[in-house]
Design a protein around this motif. Structure first.
Motif, PDB file in Angstrom:
ATOM      1  N   HIS A 433       0.820  -1.217   0.000  1.00 27.90           N
ATOM      2  CA  HIS A 433       0.000   0.000   0.000  1.00 27.90           C
ATOM      3  C   HIS A 433       0.853   1.266   0.000  1.00 27.90           C
ATOM      4  CE1 HIS A 433      -3.428  -2.577   0.390  1.00 27.90           C
ATOM      5  NE2 HIS A 433      -4.272  -1.596   0.614  1.00 27.90           N
ATOM      6  N   THR A 434       1.964   1.220  -0.735  1.00 29.89           N
ATOM      7  CA  THR A 434       2.738   2.445  -0.927  1.00 29.89           C
ATOM      8  C   THR A 434       2.105   3.275  -2.029  1.00 29.89           C
ATOM      9  OG1 THR A 434       4.173   1.227  -2.422  1.00 29.89           O
ATOM     10  CG2 THR A 434       4.930   1.467  -0.146  1.00 29.89           C
ATOM     11  N   LEU A 435       2.438   4.536  -2.059  1.00 25.48           N
ATOM     12  CA  LEU A 435       1.905   5.459  -3.045  1.00 25.48           C
ATOM     13  C   LEU A 435       2.905   5.612  -4.184  1.00 25.48           C
ATOM     14  CD1 LEU A 435       0.652   8.188  -0.533  1.00 25.48           C
ATOM     15  CD2 LEU A 435      -0.633   6.249  -1.483  1.00 25.48           C
ATOM     16  N   THR A 455      -2.201   9.746  -3.695  1.00 28.59           N
ATOM     17  CA  THR A 455      -2.567  10.062  -2.317  1.00 28.59           C
ATOM     18  C   THR A 455      -3.240   8.847  -1.683  1.00 28.59           C
ATOM     19  OG1 THR A 455      -4.786  10.842  -2.893  1.00 28.59           O
ATOM     20  CG2 THR A 455      -2.973  12.452  -3.020  1.00 28.59           C
ATOM     21  N   GLU A 456      -3.407   8.904  -0.380  1.00 25.65           N
ATOM     22  CA  GLU A 456      -4.135   7.822   0.278  1.00 25.65           C
ATOM     23  C   GLU A 456      -5.578   7.769  -0.202  1.00 25.65           C
ATOM     24  OE1 GLU A 456      -3.727   8.035   4.501  1.00 25.65           O
ATOM     25  OE2 GLU A 456      -1.614   7.396   4.463  1.00 25.65           O
ATOM     26  N   GLN A 457      -6.119   8.908  -0.585  1.00 22.21           N
ATOM     27  CA  GLN A 457      -7.473   8.932  -1.146  1.00 22.21           C
ATOM     28  C   GLN A 457      -7.522   8.138  -2.454  1.00 22.21           C
ATOM     29  OE1 GLN A 457      -5.952  11.707   0.169  1.00 22.21           O
ATOM     30  NE2 GLN A 457      -7.196  11.540   2.050  1.00 22.21           N
ATOM     31  N   ASP A 458      -6.480   8.290  -3.287  1.00 21.59           N
ATOM     32  CA  ASP A 458      -6.403   7.480  -4.507  1.00 21.59           C
ATOM     33  C   ASP A 458      -6.346   5.998  -4.155  1.00 21.59           C
ATOM     34  OD1 ASP A 458      -6.232   9.742  -6.200  1.00 21.59           O
ATOM     35  OD2 ASP A 458      -4.070   9.871  -5.886  1.00 21.59           O
ATOM     36  N   THR A 462     -10.842   2.753  -4.656  1.00 20.24           N
ATOM     37  CA  THR A 462     -11.474   1.541  -5.177  1.00 20.24           C
ATOM     38  C   THR A 462     -11.710   0.490  -4.101  1.00 20.24           C
ATOM     39  OG1 THR A 462      -9.296   0.640  -5.763  1.00 20.24           O
ATOM     40  CG2 THR A 462     -10.463   1.859  -7.476  1.00 20.24           C
ATOM     41  N   ASP A 463     -11.360   0.819  -2.874  1.00 20.72           N
ATOM     42  CA  ASP A 463     -11.515  -0.097  -1.741  1.00 20.72           C
ATOM     43  C   ASP A 463     -12.876   0.156  -1.103  1.00 20.72           C
ATOM     44  OD1 ASP A 463     -11.386  -1.537   0.601  1.00 20.72           O
ATOM     45  OD2 ASP A 463      -9.357  -0.889   1.142  1.00 20.72           O
ATOM     46  N   VAL A 464     -13.838  -0.716  -1.391  1.00 16.51           N
ATOM     47  CA  VAL A 464     -15.206  -0.497  -0.963  1.00 16.51           C
ATOM     48  C   VAL A 464     -15.301  -0.828   0.535  1.00 16.51           C
ATOM     49  CG1 VAL A 464     -17.612  -1.164  -1.289  1.00 16.51           C
ATOM     50  CG2 VAL A 464     -16.041  -1.096  -3.237  1.00 16.51           C
ATOM     51  N   ASP A 465     -15.591   0.179   1.359  1.00 18.73           N
ATOM     52  CA  ASP A 465     -15.561  -0.028   2.805  1.00 18.73           C
ATOM     53  C   ASP A 465     -16.874  -0.577   3.366  1.00 18.73           C
ATOM     54  OD1 ASP A 465     -17.131   2.193   2.590  1.00 18.73           O
ATOM     55  OD2 ASP A 465     -16.051   3.392   4.075  1.00 18.73           O
ATOM     56  N   ASP A 466     -17.950  -0.591   2.560  1.00 17.55           N
ATOM     57  CA  ASP A 466     -19.221  -1.129   3.039  1.00 17.55           C
ATOM     58  C   ASP A 466     -19.839  -1.938   1.903  1.00 17.55           C
ATOM     59  OD1 ASP A 466     -21.423  -1.689   4.562  1.00 17.55           O
ATOM     60  OD2 ASP A 466     -22.431   0.213   4.130  1.00 17.55           O
ATOM     61  N   PRO A 467     -19.216  -3.080   1.575  1.00 12.56           N
ATOM     62  CA  PRO A 467     -19.683  -3.836   0.409  1.00 12.56           C
ATOM     63  C   PRO A 467     -21.101  -4.349   0.591  1.00 12.56           C
ATOM     64  CG  PRO A 467     -18.088  -5.097   1.677  1.00 12.56           C
ATOM     65  CD  PRO A 467     -18.086  -3.716   2.251  1.00 12.56           C
TER      66      PRO A 467
END
Length: 472
Positions: A433-435, A455-458, A462-467
């Protein structure tokens, strides 16, 4: 052990360290010129590129960062354009491509080779003339092919019988003619790493000349009503320093070219000799100038055509690494320094930097050699044998396998690695998880971001936190 050095030094006691080819006293605060881009300079030990001091660039943009010498990139593109004036010169976008670079390639009068829908999207966004685009790839999807055809790319390089069928179906359905080259494998073993040698028989690219598949592919393309057969395409590998491999490949490909003319009564107007021209990563590398390559490759083709009694086709080549590679260096900040005693009592100093295999996978993947230099200050310290490593959770996370660095290298120092323009950013990843670093273009004392730092936002986008739960 291949020590890729910036300079070899004599110790105070006169003892010399390293292989014999290192044993030339030199100032460690200077650069080995042919490893660096044209505008790279050291003043009092501080490295600048394009008139921008790297400590200043890092202060503004952070590290690690890819530093792209625009003047150098354009000059190398122009050198191939001028040396191969009678050829179509396609810049191989897989080496490194972004919107700005695509526009530079267009400005310098080169064509562009892409091999995925994503690279094609960059070309479209840059406004690159589509008639000067070639579309490569061994597994182009129907959607990618249709998009390329609708955009009007100048040629598609067919790589399988399935693709020939797809091209024929799409051309018929859209009512357009598609210009097609057939990629062939000439059975040539390029003197390079197994993973980047592309003309031997046992690999995924192209149609084998030996088996007869190449002739059959040419026949099918010629017979398809909506396909315009341009000619044959051959690529023998990468990081190649002489023309001997091209000579063998050209002989075999031109023999097929002649057979097609004789057996099918088809005169194919073009032939692509591929790319793969090498660059200097270390002092052991001695790449040929474009003018020499052009003279030798042209002579090879003319000689073979005379021997076969055929007219020489119009030629094209595809340099990528040879243009982008030397134009970029990567700047890192040192985080830790750890001396490690080896068997026999020797000591290697492990210098850990704030990047690694996520921004340059080539050392781990291809056992590639690189050089590096202290970039932020001068040093009069004695040299130590160092290994520059990354921050990732892999023992193979190595950036520079062996290098002499000053013994006083310390956390906070900047190191710069030359020759990182080809495939480093293209193959960069988010491992651990490096940028991914930015690409900063420099010219005439001005630095501008052409690819911004992630950025961490990038990273989390795509990481869905509430699938959504899908019930069976």
């Amino acid at each position: 052990m291949a020590v890729s050095h910036e300079a070899g030094w004599a110790h105070a006691d006169g003892a010399l360290k390293g292989p014999s080819w290192l044993r030339q006293p030199a100032d460690p605060n200077e650069l080995v010129r042919h490893l660096w881009s044209r505008t790279a300079r050291k003043d009092d030990g501080v490295l600048s590129v394009g008139g921008v001091r790297l400590p200043d660039l890092v202060a503004e943009h952070g590290s690690p960062a890819y530093v792209l010498d625009e003047a150098d990139f354009r000059a190398r593109a122009g050198a191939f354009r001028d040396a191969f004036a009678a050829y179509d010169v396609y810049y191989a976008g897989k080496a490194f491509l972004c919107t700005a670079v695509a526009r530079w390639v267009a400005d310098e009068g080169l064509c562009l080779d892409v091999c995925t829908g994503g690279e094609l999207a960059v070309a479209e966004r840059a406004g690159f003339p589509m008639e000067r685009v070639g579309f490569h790839g061994n597994n182009k999807s129907p959607a990618e092919i249709e998009r390329a055809v609708r955009l009007g790319v100048g040629r598609v390089i067919a790589d399988s019988f399935a693709e020939v069928e797809r091209l024929a179906e799409i051309s018929a359905r859209l009512g357009v003619t598609v210009r097609v080259m057939v990629r062939v494998t000439a059975g040539v073993e390029a003197h390079t790493h197994e993973y980047i040698a592309t003309a031997h028989e046992d690999q995924k690219f192209g149609f084998s000349i030996t088996s007869g598949d190449a002739f059959e592919a040419v026949r099918r393309v010629h017979d398809a009503p909506g396909l315009d057969l341009l000619g044959l395409h051959s690529h023998i590998g990468s990081q190649i320093f002489d023309s001997s491999g091209f000579e063998v490949a050209a002989r075999r490909v031109l023999a097929l070219h002649a057979r097609v003319a004789a057996d099918l009564d088809v005169r194919m107007p073009e032939m692509d000799l591929g790319g793969g021209f090498g660059i200097a990563y270390t002092t052991q590398d001695d790449p040929a100038e474009p003018s020499r390559l052009a003279a030798e490759m042209t002579a090879i083709v003319e000689h073979e055509c005379r021997a076969l009694g055929i007219e020489a086709p119009a030629l094209s080549i595809e340099p990528g690494r040879a243009i982008a590679g030397p134009s970029v260096c990567t700047v890192y900040e040192v985080g830790t320094v750890k001396p490690v005693q080896l068997d026999g009592g020797a000591v290697r100093t492990y210098v850990s930097v704030d990047g690694g295999m996520s921004d340059n996978i080539r050392t781990a993947l291809y056992d590639a050699d690189y050089s590096c230099t202290l970039a932020g200050r001068a040093s009069d310290a004695a040299p130590v044998l160092a290994r520059v490593v990354g921050k990732h959770c892999e023992a193979g996370d190595v950036v520079v396998k062996d290098e002499f660095l000053p013994a006083d290298v310390a956390p906070g120092d900047l190191l710069a690695v030359p020759g990182t323009g080809a495939y480093c950013r293209s193959m960069a990843s988010n491992y651990n998880h490096t940028l991914r670093p930015p690409v900063i273009a420099v010219r005439d004392g001005v630095a501008r971001v052409v690819v911004r730092r992630e950025t961490e936002q990038d990273l989390l986008a795509t990481d869905v936190d509430d699938p959504e739960v899908i019930e069976s």
